[in-house]
Design a protein around this motif. Sequence first.
Motif, PDB file in Angstrom:
ATOM      1  N   PRO A 108     -77.624 -53.804  17.366  1.00 50.90           N
ATOM      2  CA  PRO A 108     -78.139 -54.670  16.663  1.00 50.90           C
ATOM      3  C   PRO A 108     -78.368 -56.273  17.460  1.00 50.90           C
ATOM      4  N   GLN A 109     -77.602 -56.137  18.504  1.00 49.52           N
ATOM      5  CA  GLN A 109     -77.364 -57.493  19.604  1.00 49.52           C
ATOM      6  C   GLN A 109     -77.225 -58.504  18.676  1.00 49.52           C
ATOM      7  N   ALA A 110     -75.867 -58.392  18.054  1.00 51.24           N
ATOM      8  CA  ALA A 110     -75.516 -59.627  17.103  1.00 51.24           C
ATOM      9  C   ALA A 110     -74.973 -60.645  18.237  1.00 51.24           C
ATOM     10  N   VAL A 111     -75.480 -61.884  18.109  1.00 44.36           N
ATOM     11  CA  VAL A 111     -74.884 -62.938  18.686  1.00 44.36           C
ATOM     12  C   VAL A 111     -73.622 -63.277  18.378  1.00 44.36           C
ATOM     13  N   ALA A 112     -72.580 -62.816  18.881  1.00 45.52           N
ATOM     14  CA  ALA A 112     -71.251 -63.167  18.341  1.00 45.52           C
ATOM     15  C   ALA A 112     -70.509 -64.547  18.396  1.00 45.52           C
ATOM     16  N   GLY A 113     -71.045 -65.249  19.270  1.00 46.45           N
ATOM     17  CA  GLY A 113     -70.723 -66.440  19.517  1.00 46.45           C
ATOM     18  C   GLY A 113     -71.251 -67.646  18.484  1.00 46.45           C
ATOM     19  N   GLU A 114     -72.185 -67.012  17.865  1.00 46.71           N
ATOM     20  CA  GLU A 114     -73.023 -67.871  17.139  1.00 46.71           C
ATOM     21  C   GLU A 114     -72.548 -67.478  15.494  1.00 46.71           C
ATOM     22  N   THR A 115     -71.712 -66.956  15.353  1.00 48.83           N
ATOM     23  CA  THR A 115     -70.905 -66.577  13.929  1.00 48.83           C
ATOM     24  C   THR A 115     -70.676 -67.738  13.020  1.00 48.83           C
ATOM     25  N   ARG A 116     -71.156 -67.855  11.673  1.00 47.90           N
ATOM     26  CA  ARG A 116     -70.932 -68.873  10.836  1.00 47.90           C
ATOM     27  C   ARG A 116     -70.320 -68.428   9.610  1.00 47.90           C
ATOM     28  N   GLU A 117     -69.287 -69.102   8.934  1.00 49.52           N
ATOM     29  CA  GLU A 117     -68.629 -68.750   7.633  1.00 49.52           C
ATOM     30  C   GLU A 117     -69.920 -69.268   6.749  1.00 49.52           C
ATOM     31  N   VAL A 118     -70.310 -68.551   5.769  1.00 48.24           N
ATOM     32  CA  VAL A 118     -71.294 -68.920   4.723  1.00 48.24           C
ATOM     33  C   VAL A 118     -71.013 -68.981   3.238  1.00 48.24           C
ATOM     34  N   GLY A 119     -69.909 -68.630   3.136  1.00 56.87           N
ATOM     35  CA  GLY A 119     -69.430 -68.521   1.780  1.00 56.87           C
ATOM     36  C   GLY A 119     -67.961 -67.778   1.666  1.00 56.87           C
ATOM     37  N   GLN A 120     -67.426 -68.186   0.441  1.00 57.30           N
ATOM     38  CA  GLN A 120     -66.170 -67.370  -0.015  1.00 57.30           C
ATOM     39  C   GLN A 120     -66.228 -67.055  -1.532  1.00 57.30           C
ATOM     40  N   PHE A 121     -65.913 -65.581  -1.727  1.00 57.15           N
ATOM     41  CA  PHE A 121     -66.154 -65.119  -3.069  1.00 57.15           C
ATOM     42  C   PHE A 121     -64.958 -64.662  -3.451  1.00 57.15           C
ATOM     43  N   THR A 122     -64.523 -64.410  -4.592  1.00 53.26           N
ATOM     44  CA  THR A 122     -63.335 -63.433  -5.225  1.00 53.26           C
ATOM     45  C   THR A 122     -63.990 -62.206  -5.419  1.00 53.26           C
TER      46      THR A 122
END
Length: 250
Positions: A108-122
């Motif tokens: 998928p060629q994920a750009v690992a260095g640009e990973t972000r947290e977008v939310g928290q769920f229970t």
Amino acid sequence: MLNAPELVELRLVNPVPVDDARRLADELGLAARVLAARGGTSESRRKAPARPLWALAAVVLLAAVVVATPAWGLVRGVLPFWDQPTAPQSVQVQFFSLNTGAPPGMSPQAVAGETREVGQFTLGGSTRTLWVAPAKNGGFCSLWRPARGGGCSTSGHRLSTGALLRRGRPAWVTGDVIAAVVGDVVVRLSDGSTVHPRIVWVSAPIDAGFFAYDVPAGRQTSPVHVTAVDAYDRKGRLVAHQTFTDGPAG
């Protein structure tokens, strides 16, 4: 829990014909002339600009559209992706492994260095963090931590879902939808009831919405359990449908 201010996206789903706007403006103008005749001078009436009447007409018409439009159609918050917390090194390594672990020619060629947290769920009684990274193939990859789950999606995939099964029934359901097409998600259960899970909409380069449904214990049984997830556009039309195959119930 979202850690950044939300942007507001406003779209008119049902544009109002110009003739209707002009008619309402004329009516408002007549009302203004009546009021002026009662309390205003001829000089003030002669100098009164027409523009505020059009502005008032637009406000009235917009209010009418808001009332008539389905809940999913008009306004939604959009989380600015680049403003979110950067993933720690340990999470970035997990995203990088998605590239190395893929079959030849299917990374998928994920750009690992640009990973972000977008939310928290229970989910399952615990707080889970959703991490998302853009992918060079035009889509994105997502991982739930500290639980398993996630994957990669192309930018044109309208609906992707995953589920943790307990005794053959979904204990929680997660997924993502393409923002340009989908406006609402509905989780359907075997007794005919439905759930509209919270959707976290994320800006470019992700341009997608993410949701999760923590299925109550009473809805993980043989008589009552999750059977499907549907995605609808902003006019309420079904655009994607995914089912969950019944398994053995405990």
